[in-house]
Design a protein around this motif. Sequence first.
Motif, mmCIF file in Angstrom:
data_model
loop_
_atom_site.group_PDB
_atom_site.id
_atom_site.type_symbol
_atom_site.label_atom_id
_atom_site.label_comp_id
_atom_site.label_asym_id
_atom_site.label_seq_id
_atom_site.Cartn_x
_atom_site.Cartn_y
_atom_site.Cartn_z
ATOM 1 N N HIS A 35 -3.812 -10.604 6.229
ATOM 2 C CA HIS A 35 -4.890 -11.703 5.365
ATOM 3 C C HIS A 35 -3.572 -13.172 5.231
ATOM 4 O O HIS A 35 -2.601 -13.224 5.695
ATOM 5 C CB HIS A 35 -3.817 -10.411 3.890
ATOM 6 C CG HIS A 35 -4.709 -9.213 3.553
ATOM 7 N ND1 HIS A 35 -4.335 -8.021 4.822
ATOM 8 C CD2 HIS A 35 -6.414 -9.208 3.119
ATOM 9 C CE1 HIS A 35 -5.525 -7.470 3.866
ATOM 10 N NE2 HIS A 35 -6.760 -7.901 3.376
ATOM 11 N N SER A 79 -11.935 -6.074 2.697
ATOM 12 C CA SER A 79 -10.918 -6.095 1.559
ATOM 13 C C SER A 79 -10.789 -6.734 0.103
ATOM 14 O O SER A 79 -10.106 -7.074 -0.555
ATOM 15 C CB SER A 79 -9.044 -6.305 2.087
ATOM 16 O OG SER A 79 -8.813 -7.809 2.421
ATOM 17 N N TYR A 84 1.028 -0.797 -0.163
ATOM 18 C CA TYR A 84 0.009 -0.035 -0.225
ATOM 19 C C TYR A 84 0.672 1.331 0.210
ATOM 20 O O TYR A 84 0.420 2.469 0.197
ATOM 21 C CB TYR A 84 -0.877 -0.161 1.381
ATOM 22 C CG TYR A 84 -1.533 -1.853 1.085
ATOM 23 C CD1 TYR A 84 -2.553 -2.023 0.352
ATOM 24 C CD2 TYR A 84 -2.078 -1.676 2.132
ATOM 25 C CE1 TYR A 84 -2.975 -2.832 0.255
ATOM 26 C CE2 TYR A 84 -2.894 -3.398 2.831
ATOM 27 C CZ TYR A 84 -3.489 -3.425 1.734
ATOM 28 O OH TYR A 84 -4.028 -4.995 1.792
ATOM 29 N N SER A 134 -10.645 -2.187 10.271
ATOM 30 C CA SER A 134 -10.567 -3.542 10.158
ATOM 31 C C SER A 134 -8.673 -3.389 10.903
ATOM 32 O O SER A 134 -7.594 -3.297 10.872
ATOM 33 C CB SER A 134 -9.227 -3.450 9.103
ATOM 34 O OG SER A 134 -8.273 -2.181 9.051
ATOM 35 N N HIS A 173 -10.647 -3.364 -0.553
ATOM 36 C CA HIS A 173 -9.473 -2.870 -0.088
ATOM 37 C C HIS A 173 -9.653 -1.716 -0.676
ATOM 38 O O HIS A 173 -9.724 -0.142 0.604
ATOM 39 C CB HIS A 173 -8.236 -2.885 -0.104
ATOM 40 C CG HIS A 173 -7.302 -2.178 0.359
ATOM 41 N ND1 HIS A 173 -6.764 -2.500 1.889
ATOM 42 C CD2 HIS A 173 -6.416 -1.415 -0.551
ATOM 43 C CE1 HIS A 173 -6.092 -1.300 1.816
ATOM 44 N NE2 HIS A 173 -6.106 -0.685 0.705
ATOM 45 N N TYR A 197 -10.229 -8.908 -4.237
ATOM 46 C CA TYR A 197 -9.176 -7.761 -3.323
ATOM 47 C C TYR A 197 -8.039 -7.332 -4.978
ATOM 48 O O TYR A 197 -7.733 -8.375 -5.943
ATOM 49 C CB TYR A 197 -8.003 -8.629 -3.031
ATOM 50 C CG TYR A 197 -7.499 -8.039 -2.441
ATOM 51 C CD1 TYR A 197 -7.179 -7.395 -0.636
ATOM 52 C CD2 TYR A 197 -6.160 -8.022 -3.173
ATOM 53 C CE1 TYR A 197 -5.866 -6.703 -0.609
ATOM 54 C CE2 TYR A 197 -4.521 -7.552 -2.657
ATOM 55 C CZ TYR A 197 -4.832 -6.758 -1.180
ATOM 56 O OH TYR A 197 -3.770 -6.078 -0.927
ATOM 57 N N PRO A 198 -7.480 -5.972 -4.789
ATOM 58 C CA PRO A 198 -7.617 -5.035 -3.727
ATOM 59 C C PRO A 198 -9.047 -4.606 -3.715
ATOM 60 O O PRO A 198 -8.946 -3.038 -3.645
ATOM 61 C CB PRO A 198 -6.615 -4.332 -3.692
ATOM 62 C CG PRO A 198 -6.207 -4.602 -5.066
ATOM 63 C CD PRO A 198 -6.435 -5.650 -5.767
#
Length: 358
Positions: free
Chosen positions: A179, A271, A44, A318, A298, A294-295
């Motif tokens: 994750h 996500s 990210y 989250s 997210h 995903y993503p």
Amino acid sequence: MSTAVTDLSPYPIVQAPMAGGASCPALAAAVSEAGGLGFLAAGYKTADGMYQEIKQLRGLTDRPFGVNLFMPQPDYADPSAVAVYAHQLTGESTWYDAPLGDPDSGRDDGYEAKLAVLFDDPVPLVSFTFGCPSRDVLEAFSRAGTTTVVTVTSAEEAQTAQWAGADAVCVQGVEAGGHQGTHRDDPERDGSGVGLLALIAQVRETVQLPIVAAGGLMRGSQIAAVLAAGADAAQLGTAFLVCPESGANPLHKQAMTNPLFVRTELTRAFSGRPARGLVNRFMREHGPYAPAAYPQVHYLTGGIRKAAAQAGDPQAMSLWAGQGHRLSRELPAGQLVEVLAAELDAAKRALAQRGGAR
């Protein structure tokens, strides 16, 4: 046993790379300085953002450390399912006065740009999540003197990593917070994850690579258990999340031992990929309907999560956590490494004494 991973730190203790801010330079430096292996999470972040954190970390310690990359994701999400989920989240968007994000913000997480940075200015170790790099990429890291680790959740994924030329595998049990690092996100396999001890045995009998064990580990005695089961090192995330050096949101840290949050579950709510977190309102209300996307999901929920944190409301954040979250200890990271190492030594001595008494 001396391996490509264990040679990097005096203790077989690895601080997990936790994307989203927890695994910041201050935390990684404190862990590495204390004799563990600190980790930065590049997920990210932009390539430049990753590089700036590496520079900052190098200014804090000259000890080895790792950087974790997310693998680019295939485009298998159903746009109509994402649109339906977005419609379901309009109430959340209104409540928190936060617009829904663009689900098409990008699937590759700047992977190629980050590789270029890490080839140009190598770090001691790079690990990969959500897939396995090509042999060419792993060979390039080998030439640069960088140790490579691929996160796996099955013996088959470990075989893929070995065939591709990885130096080691991070074996992630279903107990792990955050994750699940599966190479292929198959919704038909939701809930079928394997526990860490069983998974270590399966991988150990399948590949010849060093194993870093991850999933619910919070005590030195648990580290001793996974080492006895065949792992070469242990990776802990939730245990370090509550440390003062961690960049996790204070609400997230407090939730680890807050009696309002008594259990964890795997969810796609935040996500679009299975991730283990503390069960809160958002997870209960939206988890059953979240698509495998995903993503996209997210990015869709990012504004809501941020607004909830700013409002001091953990019920729409989250709150990633492993199954051992209730065992969290609010110790400085360096002290936690020392405590874990002492517990590990004590567990080893106890095991040796029991073995000698037979």
